[in-house]
Design an enzyme around this catalytic site. Structure first.
Site, PDB file in Angstrom:
ATOM      1  N   ASP A   1       0.856  -1.180   0.000  1.00 56.83           N
ATOM      2  CA  ASP A   1       0.000   0.000   0.000  1.00 56.83           C
ATOM      3  C   ASP A   1       0.895   1.233   0.000  1.00 56.83           C
ATOM      4  OD1 ASP A   1      -1.766   2.207   0.953  1.00 56.83           O
ATOM      5  OD2 ASP A   1      -3.213   0.595   1.244  1.00 56.83           O
ATOM      6  N   ILE A   2       0.535   2.193  -0.854  1.00 54.28           N
ATOM      7  CA  ILE A   2       1.358   3.393  -1.027  1.00 54.28           C
ATOM      8  C   ILE A   2       1.347   4.272   0.238  1.00 54.28           C
ATOM      9  CG2 ILE A   2      -0.403   4.965  -1.971  1.00 54.28           C
ATOM     10  CD1 ILE A   2       1.605   5.562  -4.249  1.00 54.28           C
TER      11      ILE A   2
ATOM     12  N   ASN B   1     -12.666  -3.236   2.889  1.00 56.68           N
ATOM     13  CA  ASN B   1     -13.713  -2.223   2.861  1.00 56.68           C
ATOM     14  C   ASN B   1     -14.602  -2.485   1.659  1.00 56.68           C
ATOM     15  OD1 ASN B   1     -12.560  -0.963   5.115  1.00 56.68           O
ATOM     16  ND2 ASN B   1     -11.180   0.239   3.833  1.00 56.68           N
TER      17      ASN B   1
ATOM     18  N   GLN C   1     -14.425   2.217   1.327  1.00 56.18           N
ATOM     19  CA  GLN C   1     -13.747   1.776   0.103  1.00 56.18           C
ATOM     20  C   GLN C   1     -13.533   2.971  -0.820  1.00 56.18           C
ATOM     21  OE1 GLN C   1     -15.771  -1.300  -2.154  1.00 56.18           O
ATOM     22  NE2 GLN C   1     -14.004  -1.626  -3.499  1.00 56.18           N
TER      23      GLN C   1
ATOM     24  N   HIS D   1     -10.079  -5.400  -2.824  1.00 52.88           N
ATOM     25  CA  HIS D   1      -8.746  -5.634  -2.273  1.00 52.88           C
ATOM     26  C   HIS D   1      -8.838  -5.903  -0.779  1.00 52.88           C
ATOM     27  CE1 HIS D   1      -9.658  -1.344  -2.138  1.00 52.88           C
ATOM     28  NE2 HIS D   1      -8.998  -1.305  -0.997  1.00 52.88           N
TER      29      HIS D   1
ATOM     30  N   HIS E   1      -6.729  -5.605   2.747  1.00 52.63           N
ATOM     31  CA  HIS E   1      -5.579  -4.996   3.425  1.00 52.63           C
ATOM     32  C   HIS E   1      -5.013  -6.002   4.426  1.00 52.63           C
ATOM     33  CE1 HIS E   1      -6.475  -0.624   2.516  1.00 52.63           C
ATOM     34  NE2 HIS E   1      -7.669  -1.131   2.291  1.00 52.63           N
TER      35      HIS E   1
HETATM   36  P1  AMP Z   1      -9.646   1.375   0.470  1.00 54.12           P
HETATM   37  O1  AMP Z   1      -9.896   2.599   1.304  1.00 54.12           O
HETATM   38  O2  AMP Z   1      -9.912   0.102   1.207  1.00 54.12           O
HETATM   39  O3  AMP Z   1     -10.326   1.442  -0.878  1.00 54.12           O
HETATM   40  O4  AMP Z   1      -8.089   1.353   0.239  1.00 54.12           O
HETATM   41  C1  AMP Z   1      -7.468   1.800  -0.914  1.00 54.12           C
HETATM   42  C2  AMP Z   1      -6.001   1.738  -0.601  1.00 54.12           C
HETATM   43  O5  AMP Z   1      -5.285   1.806  -1.821  1.00 54.12           O
HETATM   44  C3  AMP Z   1      -5.509   2.892   0.281  1.00 54.12           C
HETATM   45  O6  AMP Z   1      -4.953   2.357   1.488  1.00 54.12           O
HETATM   46  C4  AMP Z   1      -4.453   3.570  -0.589  1.00 54.12           C
HETATM   47  O7  AMP Z   1      -3.337   4.010   0.139  1.00 54.12           O
HETATM   48  C5  AMP Z   1      -4.082   2.475  -1.573  1.00 54.12           C
HETATM   49  N1  AMP Z   1      -3.608   2.947  -2.869  1.00 54.12           N
HETATM   50  C6  AMP Z   1      -4.200   3.843  -3.687  1.00 54.12           C
HETATM   51  N2  AMP Z   1      -3.480   4.022  -4.807  1.00 54.12           N
HETATM   52  C7  AMP Z   1      -2.402   3.207  -4.694  1.00 54.12           C
HETATM   53  C8  AMP Z   1      -1.268   2.921  -5.515  1.00 54.12           C
HETATM   54  N3  AMP Z   1      -1.106   3.541  -6.708  1.00 54.12           N
HETATM   55  N4  AMP Z   1      -0.351   2.037  -5.089  1.00 54.12           N
HETATM   56  C9  AMP Z   1      -0.513   1.414  -3.902  1.00 54.12           C
HETATM   57  N5  AMP Z   1      -1.561   1.624  -3.065  1.00 54.12           N
HETATM   58  C10 AMP Z   1      -2.487   2.508  -3.460  1.00 54.12           C
END
Ligand code: AMP
Ligand code: ZN
Length: 131
Positions: A28-29, A84, A91, A97, A99
């Site tokens: 995760d970024i 989520n 989400q 996805h 976590h």
């Molecule tokens: P959610 O809130 O469960 O939809 O989580 C989305 C997750 O994706 C968040 O924790 C972001 O930090 C992560 N995210 C978004 N864009 C990227 C990316 N380009 N590379 C890695 N993680 C990402």
């Protein structure tokens, strides 16, 4: 194409941790702690209701592998698995996805608030759920 599909297609870089024919896992970024991993199906599905069972099976097996990696390679002693499902649930990326969030003691990632059932409420809910 959604942002995670772009990562799967190689159009956007990611720190890939694990890959097989059905699943991709990358960092995760914006991690809670270093090693926070996302596990997702390569075939786009918005959420857990849309995903096909065969993909979901592969995902959950990869989730199990990633949890073990956090302990074995990064030395964490515990982790949470979050998914989520829907914007109201937090989400933000509409590609399913999971976590895998490493935990350390007193890191203030608190669990959800709870309440008690009112008298008869649990029975009412159960009636609807199982009717
Ligand atoms: P959610 O809130 O469960 O939809 O989580 C989305 C997750 O994706 C968040 O924790 C972001 O930090 C992560 N995210 C978004 N864009 C990227 C990316 N380009 N590379 C890695 N993680 C990402
Ligand atoms: Zn997608």
């Amino acid at each position: 194409m959604c942002i995670f599909c772009k990562i799967i297609a190689g159009e956007i870089p990611a720190h890939k941790v694990y890959e097989d024919d059905k699943v991709l896992a990358f960092l995760d970024i914006k991690p809670v702690h270093p090693g926070h991993i996302l596990v997702l199906p390569k075939k786009h599905a918005a959420n857990i209701e849309e995903v096909e069972e065969v993909e979901l099976s592969a995902i959950i097996l990869a989730v199990k592998k990633m949890g073990a990696l956090l302990k074995d390679r990064l030395g964490y002693e515990a982790y949470n698995i979050y998914q989520n499902n829907g914007p109201v649930a937090g989400q933000t990326v509409m590609h399913l996805h999971f976590h895998i969030i490493p935990r350390v003691a007193n890191d203030n990632l608190n669990h959800w608030p709870v309440r008690d059932y009112t008298p008869g409420e649990a029975e009412e809910v159960l009636k609807k759920l199982t009717a």
